[in-house]
Each structure stands twice: as structure tokens, then as C-alpha cells.
Motif scaffolding. Structure first.
Motif, PDB file in Angstrom:
ATOM      1  N   UNK A 142       4.093   9.563  -6.438  1.00 23.97           N
ATOM      2  CA  UNK A 142       4.978   8.500  -5.961  1.00 23.97           C
ATOM      3  C   UNK A 142       4.212   7.327  -5.355  1.00 23.97           C
ATOM      4  N   UNK A 143       2.939   7.520  -5.064  1.00 17.64           N
ATOM      5  CA  UNK A 143       2.110   6.431  -4.538  1.00 17.64           C
ATOM      6  C   UNK A 143       0.651   6.798  -4.727  1.00 17.64           C
ATOM      7  N   UNK A 144      -0.193   5.765  -4.851  1.00 20.76           N
ATOM      8  CA  UNK A 144      -1.624   6.010  -4.958  1.00 20.76           C
ATOM      9  C   UNK A 144      -2.379   4.781  -4.512  1.00 20.76           C
ATOM     10  N   UNK A 145      -3.612   5.014  -4.121  1.00 20.07           N
ATOM     11  CA  UNK A 145      -4.482   3.920  -3.671  1.00 20.07           C
ATOM     12  C   UNK A 145      -5.922   4.320  -3.955  1.00 20.07           C
ATOM     13  N   UNK A 146      -6.726   3.347  -4.319  1.00 20.87           N
ATOM     14  CA  UNK A 146      -8.147   3.624  -4.564  1.00 20.87           C
ATOM     15  C   UNK A 146      -8.984   2.938  -3.495  1.00 20.87           C
ATOM     16  N   UNK A 158      -5.017   7.456   3.515  1.00 24.58           N
ATOM     17  CA  UNK A 158      -3.869   8.346   3.674  1.00 24.58           C
ATOM     18  C   UNK A 158      -2.921   7.792   4.738  1.00 24.58           C
ATOM     19  N   UNK A 159      -3.470   7.347   5.855  1.00 24.33           N
ATOM     20  CA  UNK A 159      -2.631   6.780   6.919  1.00 24.33           C
ATOM     21  C   UNK A 159      -1.851   5.562   6.404  1.00 24.33           C
ATOM     22  N   UNK A 160      -2.525   4.699   5.623  1.00 22.49           N
ATOM     23  CA  UNK A 160      -1.865   3.516   5.074  1.00 22.49           C
ATOM     24  C   UNK A 160      -0.762   3.903   4.080  1.00 22.49           C
ATOM     25  N   UNK A 163       2.272   5.190   6.014  1.00 27.76           N
ATOM     26  CA  UNK A 163       2.997   4.061   6.628  1.00 27.76           C
ATOM     27  C   UNK A 163       3.794   3.303   5.566  1.00 27.76           C
ATOM     28  N   UNK A 164       3.185   3.078   4.400  1.00 20.69           N
ATOM     29  CA  UNK A 164       3.848   2.314   3.342  1.00 20.69           C
ATOM     30  C   UNK A 164       5.063   3.040   2.784  1.00 20.69           C
ATOM     31  N   UNK A 165       4.977   4.356   2.652  1.00 24.81           N
ATOM     32  CA  UNK A 165       6.121   5.115   2.133  1.00 24.81           C
ATOM     33  C   UNK A 165       7.265   5.145   3.134  1.00 24.81           C
ATOM     34  N   UNK A 166       6.940   5.207   4.419  1.00 21.06           N
ATOM     35  CA  UNK A 166       7.934   5.173   5.490  1.00 21.06           C
ATOM     36  C   UNK A 166       9.071   6.180   5.260  1.00 21.06           C
ATOM     37  N   UNK A 167       8.697   7.415   4.967  1.00 19.80           N
ATOM     38  CA  UNK A 167       9.681   8.473   4.761  1.00 19.80           C
ATOM     39  C   UNK A 167       9.921   9.219   6.071  1.00 19.80           C
ATOM     40  N   UNK A 168      11.148   9.584   6.314  1.00 17.78           N
ATOM     41  CA  UNK A 168      11.512  10.306   7.529  1.00 17.78           C
ATOM     42  C   UNK A 168      11.819  11.758   7.178  1.00 17.78           C
ATOM     43  N   UNK A 169      11.497  12.660   8.075  1.00 13.81           N
ATOM     44  CA  UNK A 169      11.850  14.078   7.952  1.00 13.81           C
ATOM     45  C   UNK A 169      11.293  14.722   6.683  1.00 13.81           C
TER      46      UNK A 169
END
Length: 183
Positions: A142-146, A158-160, A163-169
Motif C-alpha cells: 500500500x506504500x513504499x519509499x526508497x 518507516x516513521x515517514x 505518518x503519511x499513511x495516517x491509519x488509526x487502530x
């Protein structure tokens, strides 16, 4: 309204000089996506995929070329593409199709990309890493970063991403390296 994968790939900046271009960059990127989804794991396999499906691709995409890109053309194009931009374009395209499962499980992991080592004889090798967030319930990334090994860390990326996904629970699973007191 969601855009098509072709419209999304057309947003990737073409780094190539206009002179000598036989194929739009989006065509090459689309071949990589389609070929990869069909099990192609090498440039040669991507070329063979394009040859096998030439007629259908040309007809469906409205192309007017005598042949589709060779393995060396695909390789050169992928070497010059800004991966961060391509990944962002792909994530933006896929986002409307992904249902984030609240209370779901997401696995996060980083891997060094094979063949991306720069200056292999140096004491501290430099290579490209890819961190991805995988939805356990949907079976998709659902997301990736290099990032380059000498320009960042997996912990920061991972922290970024979180934060970007901003999913709760939701529950994230990841390597023990992410169990930092001050991280």
C-alpha cells in the motif's frame, strides 16, 4: 474520479533527450508493469513479453510503432527514471483502489535492491533500499519509499511512511531495529 494507470505513468518526468526517442516513457513503464505482473523477472523476459503481445498492445494502446522496446532500451529507461517520483505516482494511482482495513495488520520491511551497489570496493558500500508497507488482509503493497544507504536510514523512512499513511487502530509488524526508545 480515479485516473488510469496510463494517465498516472504519463506523469513521470521523461529524463531523455527528445532526439532519438522511439517510444514515450509511459509505454516502457507500462510494459514493465504488465510484464512484471505476468512473471517477467529480467529485461530479456520483458522484451519477450512485448514481442508476444505486440499486436494486442499496439491495437489497444493505439501505437504506431513497428516493434516494441528491446531489453536494452527498457534497461536504459529504468536506469534513468527517478524512482521516488515513479513510486509516488504509482502510490497515488493505486490509493483509490485500496481499502484500508481499520484494525488491520500491516507488515513493514526494507530490502537492499540487488544490482544497485555503487563503488563495491569501498569499505562502506552504497546501495538503494526499498521499504514497503504490506497489507496482510489485501495481500498488496500500500506504500513504499526508497533511500540510498549513505543518505538515510530505514528507521527514518518507516516513521515517514507511518505518518503519511495516517491509519488509526492498526497493527504494524516490523524488524526489531524499529524498537527504539527515542525513535
Amino acid at each position: 474520479m480515479a485516473i488510469t494507470i496510463i494517465e498516472a505513468l504519463q506523469q513521470v518526468k521523461d529524463f531523455r533527450a527528445k532526439r532519438g526517442q522511439r517510444y514515450p516513457l509511459w509505454v516502457i513503464l507500462l510494459l514493465v508493469v504488465l510484464g512484471t505482473l505476468n512473471g517477467c523477472r529480467s529485461y530479456q523476459a520483458l522484451e519477450e513479453f512485448a514481442q508476444r503481445h505486440y499486436q494486442a498492445l499496439v491495437n489497444h494502446l493505439g501505437l504506431s510503432c513497428q516493434r516494441l522496446p528491446s531489453d536494452s532500451t527498457i534497461r536504459r529507461a529504468l536506469m534513468g527514471v527517478d524512482f521516488a517520483q515513479l513510486a509516488q505516482v504509482f502510490v497515488n494511482w493505486a490509493k483509490p483502489y485500496v481499502e484500508y482495513d481499520e484494525l488491520g495488520w500491516f507488515a513493514i520491511d526494507g530490502k537492499g535492491l540487488n544490482g544497485s551497489i555503487v563503488a563495491p570496493c569501498e569499505a562502506h558500500q552504497q546501495f538503494v533500499n526499498l521499504v514497503s508497507v504490506f497489507s496482510q488482509s489485501q495481500g498488496i503493497v500500500v506504500a513504499m519509499e526508497s533511500y540510498r544507504s549513505n543518505q538515510g536510514s530505514e528507521i527514518e523512512v518507516v516513521a515517514a511512511l507511518i505518518r503519511a499513511l495516517d491509519l488509526q487502530a492498526v497493527t504494524y509488524t516490523m524488524d526489531a531495529a524499529h524498537c527504539q526508545k527515542n525513535g
